[in-house]
Design an enzyme around this catalytic site. Structure first.
Site, short mmCIF file in Angstrom:
data_model
loop_
_atom_site.label_atom_id
_atom_site.label_comp_id
_atom_site.label_asym_id
_atom_site.label_seq_id
_atom_site.Cartn_x
_atom_site.Cartn_y
_atom_site.Cartn_z
N LYS A 130 9.94 0.21 3.42
CA LYS A 130 9.25 1.46 3.06
C LYS A 130 8.10 1.75 4.01
CE LYS A 130 7.17 1.66 -1.09
NZ LYS A 130 5.73 1.95 -0.94
N ARG A 174 6.15 5.23 8.61
CA ARG A 174 5.50 5.27 9.93
C ARG A 174 6.45 5.80 11.01
NH1 ARG A 174 3.04 1.78 6.63
NH2 ARG A 174 0.92 1.01 7.07
N GLY A 215 1.30 6.74 -2.33
CA GLY A 215 -0.03 6.55 -1.75
C GLY A 215 0.05 6.37 -0.26
N SER A 253 -6.95 -2.80 3.12
CA SER A 253 -5.95 -1.74 2.92
C SER A 253 -5.34 -1.29 4.24
CB SER A 253 -6.59 -0.53 2.22
OG SER A 253 -5.70 0.57 2.30
N GLN A 285 -3.26 1.07 4.38
CA GLN A 285 -3.19 2.54 4.34
C GLN A 285 -4.46 3.14 4.94
OE1 GLN A 285 -2.40 3.49 0.24
NE2 GLN A 285 -0.33 2.66 0.31
N ASP A 302 2.02 -6.33 -2.91
CA ASP A 302 2.98 -5.61 -3.75
C ASP A 302 3.88 -6.55 -4.56
OD1 ASP A 302 2.07 -3.13 -2.91
OD2 ASP A 302 3.48 -3.04 -1.24
N LYS A 306 -3.18 0.48 -7.65
CA LYS A 306 -1.86 0.77 -7.09
C LYS A 306 -1.22 1.92 -7.89
CE LYS A 306 -1.99 -2.26 -3.83
NZ LYS A 306 -2.09 -1.80 -2.44
N ARG A 311 7.51 -0.87 -9.04
CA ARG A 311 7.52 -2.35 -8.99
C ARG A 311 7.31 -2.96 -10.38
NH1 ARG A 311 8.23 -2.63 -3.77
NH2 ARG A 311 6.84 -1.54 -2.35
C1 S3P Z 1 1.18 -0.04 2.35
C2 S3P Z 1 -0.01 -0.66 2.11
C3 S3P Z 1 -0.38 -1.28 0.84
C4 S3P Z 1 0.83 -1.44 -0.09
C5 S3P Z 1 1.71 -0.22 -0.08
C6 S3P Z 1 2.23 0.06 1.32
C7 S3P Z 1 1.43 0.54 3.68
O1 S3P Z 1 -1.32 -0.45 0.18
O2 S3P Z 1 0.40 -1.73 -1.39
O3 S3P Z 1 2.82 -0.39 -0.94
O4 S3P Z 1 2.60 0.87 4.00
O5 S3P Z 1 0.47 0.66 4.47
P1 S3P Z 1 -2.90 -0.58 0.48
O6 S3P Z 1 -3.16 -0.11 1.85
O7 S3P Z 1 -3.54 0.30 -0.55
O8 S3P Z 1 -3.21 -2.04 0.27
#
Ligand code: S3P
Length: 450
Positions: free
Chosen positions: A28, A33, A101, A174, A176, A327, A354, A403
């Site tokens: 995912k 990306r 997210g 994070s 993200q 996760d 989450k 999840r």
């Molecule tokens: C992800 C980062 C994680 C993860 C999410 C996917 C990503 O989140 O929990 O399922 O692809 O960058 P966080 O950046 O909030 O830790």
């Protein structure tokens, strides 16, 4: 409620041995990306093995709204004709990221240094999640944002017309947030520097390098220092998405707890920033081996073989490993219920923000099914009852969280009585073939009317 329709109640019944091969879908994180960087490069990026879960489909739709040509060629093969760094058009409508997210935060970063105004929204889960962690650093580039109280979606982001590069230390572990800052830095002149105290998944850094950006990573006392030179011309790529270790976690964990099981999960990305669960399971005494280890598209890959593991022991999970398995704590807590002794999970505050509060959601469902769980702000413990001793019999709430939903269905495969779920709809966000894949191994999951 499912994020995209009526609730889908499900029941998972104790089953015989799980056997066979589990070909889980594409990663995912890498899929999001690939679409976003494809949209920011000039020319045609080709992607194979794209995860066609709702989260990623929502990102594909968003990239079209920003002017990229995104085409589905079938069977996981996609192409993206990008608009180039800084080339995003202003979408005509609200960008709906559904449950994702990752989608919304990465896209906010990617548009924040272009002169476009964009309104973002999502489902009830996403609209409850904190966005200030992204909009705070984006403001340093010159972007402005207007959201609901507490920095929640729906939110409008006004991209910076004259962005400046940024030096930013990520305050929470994070990927993200890190990725949003790096994607914003793409269209800022000069060098954007991101420092992270704890290493989080590094797919953005790897993929930016693959697309030809000038990016360096150095270790320092403060952590990983990532330096990106802005305004590169990104060159289109062929991206073969490895299978998702976070999805592999479900058949792997199921095989460990269902007596007699022997499951092969081929072609799993084992990037060290993602593989913490598998190391933890092995520390617990799991019969889990890596076969045919290789490198594909710059990412380490192996076939995972998981067999029923009669002597699982509870352990203290090293907090330093948290980011590399963030996760996977929900499904780990299910395995912990079948281990002997206590599994202690510390340093996991992020689980509370989450798709759901994952500590609360798992603790409630596990307790209802007869498992002893204790929890605090950034920790939780599960006391294992041992194989054959977990009662089950209750209905769990999935809280719009894929999840959580899958973890409870795995639980029901090895409890004394079936485990039910109020809504399995969210599973489609990341693992749309979960039900047929698990049934093909011998699981007994039924859609049920409660
Ligand atoms: C992800 C980062 C994680 C993860 C999410 C996917 C990503 O989140 O929990 O399922 O692809 O960058 P966080 O950046 O909030 O830790």
């Amino acid at each position: 409620m499912s994020s995209h329709g009526v609730p889908i109640p499900m029941t998972s019944r104790p089953c015989g041995p799980l056997k066979g091969e589990a070909r889980v879908p594409g990663d995912k994180s890498i899929s999001h990306r690939a679409l976003i960087l494809g949209a920011l490069s000039v020319g045609e990026t080709r992607i194979s093995g794209l995860l066609e879960g709702q989260d990623v489909l929502d990102t594909a739709k968003a990239m079209r709204a920003f002017g990229a040509e995104v085409t589905d060629h079938g069977e996981g093969n996609w192409s993206v004709h990008g608009v180039g760094t800084g080339g995003f058009a202003e979408p005509e409508n609200v960008i709906d990221c559904g449950n994702s997210g990752t989608g919304v935060r990465l896209i906010m970063g990617a548009m924040a240094t272009s002169p476009v105004t964009v309104t973002f929204t999502g489902d009830a889960s996403l609209n409850g999640r904190p966005m200030a962690r992204v909009t705070d650093p984006l403001a340093l580039f010159g972007a402005r944002s207007y959201g609901r109280a507490g920095g929640r979606l729906p939110m409008t982001v006004v991209g910076a017309a004259d962005p400046v590069p940024v030096n930013y230390t990520v305050p929470v572990p994070s990927a993200q947030v890190k990725s949003a800052v790096l994607l914003a830095g793409l269209n800022a002149p000069g060098k954007t520097v991101v420092i992270e105290a704890e290493a989080t998944r590094d797919h953005t850094e790897r993929m930016l390098a693959g697309f030809g950006a000038e990016i360096t990573v150095a270790d320092s006392e403060a952590g990983r220092v990532i330096t990106l030179t802005g305004q590169p011309e990104l060159k289109p790529q062929q991206i073969d998405v490895p299978r998702d270790p976070s999805s592999a976690a479900f058949p792997v964990c199921a095989a460990l707890i269902v007596p007699g099981s022997d499951v092969l999960v081929p072609g799993i990305g084992l990037n060290p920033t993602r593989a913490g669960l598998f190391a933890t399971l092995r520390d617990m005494g799991a019969d889990l081996t890596y076969e045919n280890e290789r490198t594909e598209g710059g990412e380490p890959v192996a076939d995972l073989r998981a067999r029923f593991s009669p002597d699982l022991q509870g352990i203290e999970v090293p907090p330093a490993r948290a980011a590399s398995m963030i996760d996977e704590y929900p499904v780990l807590s299910v395995v912990a219920a079948f281990a002997k002794g206590e599994t202690v999970m510390r340093g996991v505050r992020e689980l509370r923000v989450k798709e759901s509060d994952r500590i609360d959601a798992m603790a409630a469902g596990l307790r209802a099914n007869g498992v002893t769980v204790e929890d605090g702000p950034d920790w939780w413990t599960v006391t294992g009852a041992g194989h054959g001793n977990v009662p089950g019999g209750a209905t769990c709430a999935s809280h719009l969280d894929h999840r959580i939903a899958m973890s409870f269905l795995i639980l029901g495969m090895a409890t004394q009585k079936p485990v039910s779920l109020d809504d399995g709809g969210p599973i489609a966000t990341s693992f749309p073939v979960f039900e047929p894949l698990m049934s093909g191994l011998g699981a007994q999951i039924q859609r049920s009317n409660r």
